[in-house]
Write a protein that holds these residues in place. Structure first.
Motif, PDB file in Angstrom:
ATOM      1  N   VAL A 111      11.178  -2.028  -1.114  1.00  0.00           N
ATOM      2  CA  VAL A 111      10.267  -2.306   0.002  1.00  0.00           C
ATOM      3  C   VAL A 111       9.001  -3.032  -0.435  1.00  0.00           C
ATOM      4  O   VAL A 111       8.271  -3.547   0.414  1.00  0.00           O
ATOM      5  CB  VAL A 111       9.903  -1.013   0.767  1.00  0.00           C
ATOM      6  N   ALA A 112       8.719  -3.071  -1.736  1.00  0.00           N
ATOM      7  CA  ALA A 112       7.508  -3.746  -2.212  1.00  0.00           C
ATOM      8  C   ALA A 112       7.670  -4.130  -3.666  1.00  0.00           C
ATOM      9  O   ALA A 112       8.407  -3.485  -4.416  1.00  0.00           O
ATOM     10  CB  ALA A 112       6.292  -2.837  -2.040  1.00  0.00           C
ATOM     11  N   GLU A 113       6.963  -5.183  -4.043  1.00  0.00           N
ATOM     12  CA  GLU A 113       6.924  -5.636  -5.432  1.00  0.00           C
ATOM     13  C   GLU A 113       5.597  -6.355  -5.618  1.00  0.00           C
ATOM     14  O   GLU A 113       5.137  -7.064  -4.719  1.00  0.00           O
ATOM     15  CB  GLU A 113       8.079  -6.590  -5.718  1.00  0.00           C
ATOM     16  N   SER A 114       4.997  -6.188  -6.795  1.00  0.00           N
ATOM     17  CA  SER A 114       3.735  -6.866  -7.064  1.00  0.00           C
ATOM     18  C   SER A 114       3.554  -7.037  -8.566  1.00  0.00           C
ATOM     19  O   SER A 114       3.968  -6.179  -9.350  1.00  0.00           O
ATOM     20  CB  SER A 114       2.566  -6.067  -6.492  1.00  0.00           C
ATOM     21  N   GLU A 115       2.928  -8.136  -8.932  1.00  0.00           N
ATOM     22  CA  GLU A 115       2.576  -8.354 -10.333  1.00  0.00           C
ATOM     23  C   GLU A 115       1.184  -8.954 -10.398  1.00  0.00           C
ATOM     24  O   GLU A 115       0.881  -9.926  -9.696  1.00  0.00           O
ATOM     25  CB  GLU A 115       3.569  -9.278 -11.027  1.00  0.00           C
ATOM     26  N   ILE A 116       0.351  -8.339 -11.226  1.00  0.00           N
ATOM     27  CA  ILE A 116      -0.941  -8.907 -11.564  1.00  0.00           C
ATOM     28  C   ILE A 116      -0.946  -9.081 -13.071  1.00  0.00           C
ATOM     29  O   ILE A 116       0.075  -8.834 -13.724  1.00  0.00           O
ATOM     30  CB  ILE A 116      -2.117  -8.029 -11.060  1.00  0.00           C
ATOM     31  N   GLU A 117      -2.047  -9.454 -13.638  1.00  0.00           N
ATOM     32  CA  GLU A 117      -2.101  -9.846 -15.038  1.00  0.00           C
ATOM     33  C   GLU A 117      -1.424  -8.874 -15.999  1.00  0.00           C
ATOM     34  O   GLU A 117      -0.642  -9.279 -16.843  1.00  0.00           O
ATOM     35  CB  GLU A 117      -3.559 -10.039 -15.451  1.00  0.00           C
TER      36      GLU A 117
END
Length: 146
Positions: A67-73
């Motif tokens: 339902v969600a995916e995220s990438e930051i540094e």
């Protein structure tokens, strides 16, 4: 019920992130119940993961949707939520969090679940928690000790 299991490993953030695939999921399966991967689309929103749990006398299907995916540094996560759960569970949410450390990577399994009532949820807690504690040495073997 909510809990977090953290595991520090030696490989880089990028290697660990790229290692979260169907082969890893299959290798993390506990000895009981026997788990067979029936479908694995990936870890992008909308993807489906479906497992068959074999309890010897009966089998149960467990299907989750990303339902969600995220990438930051220095951080990556994806979240799966149950859409077809084994008997006893009415809610499942699992956040797979990978964080870069100064000397390796930390994998966090953040799990929320509910059963039909609070007593059953409480009784299921040790069994479900043990399934994720079982992963710790496997993560270290696969991704290197830290």
């Amino acid at each position: 019920m909510k809990f977090t299991v953290k595991t520090k490993v030696g490989q880089s953030f990028k290697n660990v992130k790229n290692g979260f695939n169907d082969d890893l999921l299959s290798s993390l399966s506990p000895p009981f119940p026997k788990v067979t991967l029936k479908r694995y689309d990936g870890s992008k929103p909308g993807d489906i993961v479906s497992l068959e749990l074999n309890f010897f006398l009966f089998k149960q299907t467990w299907t989750s949707k990303i339902v969600a995916e995220s990438e930051i540094e220095r951080e990556y996560y994806f979240i799966d939520e149950g859409v077809k759960l084994p008997h006893g569970l009415v809610f499942w949410r699992h956040k797979h969090l990978i964080k870069q450390l100064s000397n390796g990577t930390e994998i966090q399994d953040i799990v929320e679940f509910k059963s039909y009532n609070e007593i059953l949820t409480f009784l299921m807690y040790p069994f479900i928690l043990s399934q994720f504690i079982y992963r710790k040495p496997l993560y270290k073997r696969i991704f290197g000790k830290n």
